[in-house]
Design a protein around this motif. Structure first.
Motif: not given
Length: 806
Positions: A448, A498-499, A502-503, A505-506, A533, A536-537
């Motif tokens: 992460y 936005g990233l 996502l991070a 949330s993951s 994730l 997705l990126v």
């Protein structure tokens, strides 16, 4: 907005020194006002008079008649004349109409009055500004006219190239161009006669319309070519050219001879330039293998694309020149009106007439050239579609969208909330004190942390863009980004926030699945959350569809590929700038290696980290650590080979010393031997000292002892000098962050992986600070050389002696 601020905001940043110094002239006008206030105090308004005194002036009538005496000049009667303007020749024997040698001087006729020396100084400075602007504008116009001649030859070659591509079997030497023209013209004449015979008298036909169009083409052709009927540089159709020939053949049957090759014979005088270098061409150049530079019909589209981009850049130059002329003319008008208002004189009319008669005000070469470029571009590169062509030549500036600002706030709020929730969950459930927390930090934290490094770097880059825009650093031009596609700081903050959402949330999803009894047994699935994730990126980054700023993504990918392929590609500023960014993301690149090892070798199934036990992983741990510096080192060698600049060699040695330091530090971290610690400390100290000196002196242009700003540069964008000294001190401190690795500092409440991530984040912050001052120095170098245009290589190499062919 006042005109002074608007004038500065509309300037071409690289030409600021060449514009009229409006603010300095305003200061001189204020000196005149202050002198008059000291010598002639303002008359106080009577207490009973509440209205402004200007409302009680005599009424001048609704219709004003300007009555001039026969002997009055531009400035009025002699007794009312304030200034006498004249143009002087700097070289004797030059024509009075020759603007190249003209300098303008103004005689102030009221200098004997009290305080006249202030106004005399004002006009001296005003004349100096006019001469400066006039000279600069003339030089730039001469440059674009020379470039226009080159583009004319390029278009001749392109048209001949197109003819040859459409008819590959045509023999260049034996092709009867005139016979083919006569045949086409006779066919057109026959069809025109037939259409006239079948049409009643007085009715308009397409043939008659085309005939009138031919007359316009004839006039344009004769004006552009001076009666040269065989000049292939004229931008007209084949049928129109033959119509022009036949219309004046009776007057000049044999008196005119061509001075240039016919359209197909010009192919004998041109070769393709190696403008877009590929790895193959680079290897051939190093091995001295001759490259085929003859015209290849398969390269027509590539040539058209290169020449199209050249025309676009050339048109932007013309637009900037036109804006330069307009703004300066407006500034002279504004400052003279201020002068008349301040002094209650009438000098503006006479002086502005001189400005209008100068090269700056009277030259129309740029306007005519813009019209010609538009016509050529629309016809040859946009399929005669004017709307499409103008849209390409005049791209609209990006408008700030409210939804972008709203989305930034929304995502930032969500990321903040998720971060607070994550901290509260870790603290409330005592996750760090539970069994297995150390294993979690060694496995999941590196996975992460990759996204954390990327988000931090994007935030720093967004801050850089904001500061560059505030201090008028033209970063899109420096990076060579296509106009209208550059990302603003809002868009960068949107992507980073936005990233971050996502991070976070993951991470929360991973923790919840780990703590929930219903999903705790699905250990392998829980471990796949960061991989999802990451995929997705990657999908978004390489997505070919026009979504999420495709042009910027592909620009980044192209520069990254050039860095990976160094030194096979020609080094440009975006390429080595990105390579420098990658040198600050070593820990993120190591995380990528860990992704491959952890998921590729199946460690995620057993939830353990055995990567460091494999020799292949240890070998690649060295390779990925030095790869960004090695890429930058190879780029320096490529620049040294091409530019023969010894500074590039010294820069390469700096990166090589950093490579040695990283290898020694990595070896020490893997073995913890005392001899590796000594070697790591020595090599790291040498590399840090060299890099710090290079940052401050070469990249930032600071530490100049003889500068008017002590220990800084002569020119600074930031008015507060303490900012530069603070940045230098901070750069030195952050450069020595490697001491944590060598001296093996430990913090009781931080895991080793967390401490490594903090040190890596400090390096990213240092790089963000470096970015601003590095581009500031590049911008000032461009300003010093008045470089406001991007140099685009031409596709054809034309022989110098082609004009001798008849």
């Amino acid at each position: 907005m006042k005109f002074g601020k608007e004038f500065i905001s509309q300037m071409v940043p690289e030409w600021q020194e060449a514009y009229m110094d409006y603010n300095n002239l305003k200061i001189l006008l204020k000196e005149i006002i202050r002198f008059r206030q000291r010598t002639k105090p303002l008359v106080s308004t009577p207490s009973g008079l509440k209205r402004k005194p200007t409302l009680y002036r005599a009424f001048s009538g609704l219709i004003q008649r300007n009555i001039k005496s026969p002997n009055s000049g531009a400035g009025g009667d002699m007794e009312d004349q304030v200034v006498l303007v004249r143009a002087m020749q700097s070289d004797q024997g030059s024509s009075s109409s020759d603007h190249h040698q003209v300098k303008y001087r103004t005689n102030f006729l009221m200098s004997a009055e009290e305080g006249g020396e202030y106004e005399l100084l004002y006009f001296r400075r005003l004349d100096d500004e006019l001469n400066k602007v006039n000279k600069f504008y003339r030089e730039k116009v001469e440059e674009v006219l020379k470039e226009a001649n080159q583009l004319t030859k390029q278009m001749d070659a392109l048209i001949a190239f197109r003819i040859k591509a459409e008819n590959p079997n045509i023999d260049v030497e034996s092709f009867d161009h005139k016979g083919e023209m006569r045949r086409l013209a006779s066919e057109v004449a026959a069809s025109t006669a037939a259409s006239r015979a079948s049409t009643p008298s007085g009715a308009k036909t397409p043939g008659s319309t085309r005939e009138s169009g031919y007359m316009n083409v004839i006039e344009e052709f004769l004006l552009n070519n001076g009666g040269n009927l065989d000049d292939s540089s004229a931008d007209i159709d084949v049928i129109e050219l033959e119509s022009t020939k036949s219309s004046i053949r009776e007057e000049k049957p044999d008196s005119i001879k061509g001075t240039k090759p016919t359209p197909l014979q010009i192919l004998n005088h041109v070769k393709l330039n190696n403008t877009l270098e590929t790895p193959c061409s680079t290897v051939k150049g190093i091995l001295k293998i001759p490259m085929n530079r003859e015209l290849n019909l398969q390269g027509l589209k590539k040539v058209e694309g290169q020449l199209k981009q050249t025309f676009i850049e050339f048109y932007q130059k013309l637009r900037l020149l036109k804006s330069y002329s307009f703004l300066n003319l407006l500034a002279f008008s504004k400052i003279m009106k201020k002068y008349d208002k301040t002094t209650s004189r009438s000098a503006a009319r006479a002086y502005l007439k001189m400005v209008d008669d100068s090269y700056l005000g009277s030259s129309d070469e740029v306007t005519r050239l813009m019209e010609r470029v538009e016509a050529t571009f629309i016809k040859h590169f946009s399929n005669s579609n004017r709307r499409k062509g103008i849209k390409i030549l005049r791209p609209k500036s990006k408008k700030e969208k409210h939804r972008v600002t709203f989305s930034i706030g929304f995502f930032t709020g969500c990321a903040t909330a998720l971060l607070v929730a994550l901290i509260l969950i870790i603290h409330a459930r005592h996750i760090l004190n539970k069994k297995g927390s150390s294993q979690y930090m060694e496995t999941m934290f590196p996975l992460y942390s990759l996204f954390g490094f990327v988000v931090l770097h994007m935030v720093m880059y967004g801050i850089n863009i904001y500061l560059w825009r505030r201090y008028q650093v033209n970063h899109p031009f420096i990076f060579g980004i296509k106009q209208g596609t550059e990302l603003g700081y809002r868009e960068v903050f949107l992507l980073s926030s936005g990233l971050a959402v996502l991070a976070f949330s993951s991470v929360l999803a991973n923790l919840n699945m780990e703590m929930d009894l219903r999903t705790k047994e699905y250990k392998s699935i829980t471990e796949l959350v960061p991989l999802g994730l990451f995929c997705l990126v990657l999908v978004i980054t390489f997505c070919p569809f026009d979504i999420i700023y495709r042009s910027s993504r592909f620009f980044l990918l192209r520069s990254a590929f050039h860095c990976i392929s160094a030194p096979l590609y020609k080094v440009t500023l975006p390429d080595f700038f990105l390579a420098d960014q990658l040198t600050s993301q070593v820990q993120a690149i190591r995380s990528l290696e860990f992704y491959i090892c952890y998921y590729g070798w199946g460690d995620y199934i057993h939830r353990r980290n055995t990567c460091k036990n494999f020799h292949v992983y240890q070998t690649f741990f060295y390779i990925v650590s030095v790869f960004p510096y090695w890429s930058r080192f190879l780029q320096c060698l490529r620049q040294l080979y091409e530019e023969k600049d010894p500074m590039q060699g010294y820069n390469g040695l700096k990166y090589f010393s950093t490579i040695l330091a990283i290898v020694m530090r990595t070896a020490y971290s893997m073995s913890n031997g005392p001899h590796w610690q000594v070697l790591a400390a020595i090599t790291s100290a040498i590399a840090a000292i060299l890099s710090t000196y290079w940052d401050l002196v070469i990249d930032w242009g600071l530490l100049q002892r003889k500068s008017k700003n002590r220990w800084l540069r002569d020119k600074l964008l930031i008015s507060h000098k303490s900012v530069y000294f603070g940045a230098m001190i901070l750069n030195v401190l952050l450069r020595f962050a490697w001491l944590q690795t060598v001296l093996n500092f430990q913090v009781s409440f931080l895991h080793r992986e967390a401490l490594i991530s903090i040190v890596a984040s400090l390096e990213i912050i240092r790089r963000g600070i470096w970015n601003f001052f590095r581009l500031e120095n590049e911008h000032l170098n461009n300003v010093g050389k008045f470089r406001a245009f991007r140099s685009v290589p031409l596709p054809f190499n034309c022989d110098e002696d082609e004009d001798k062919d008849e």
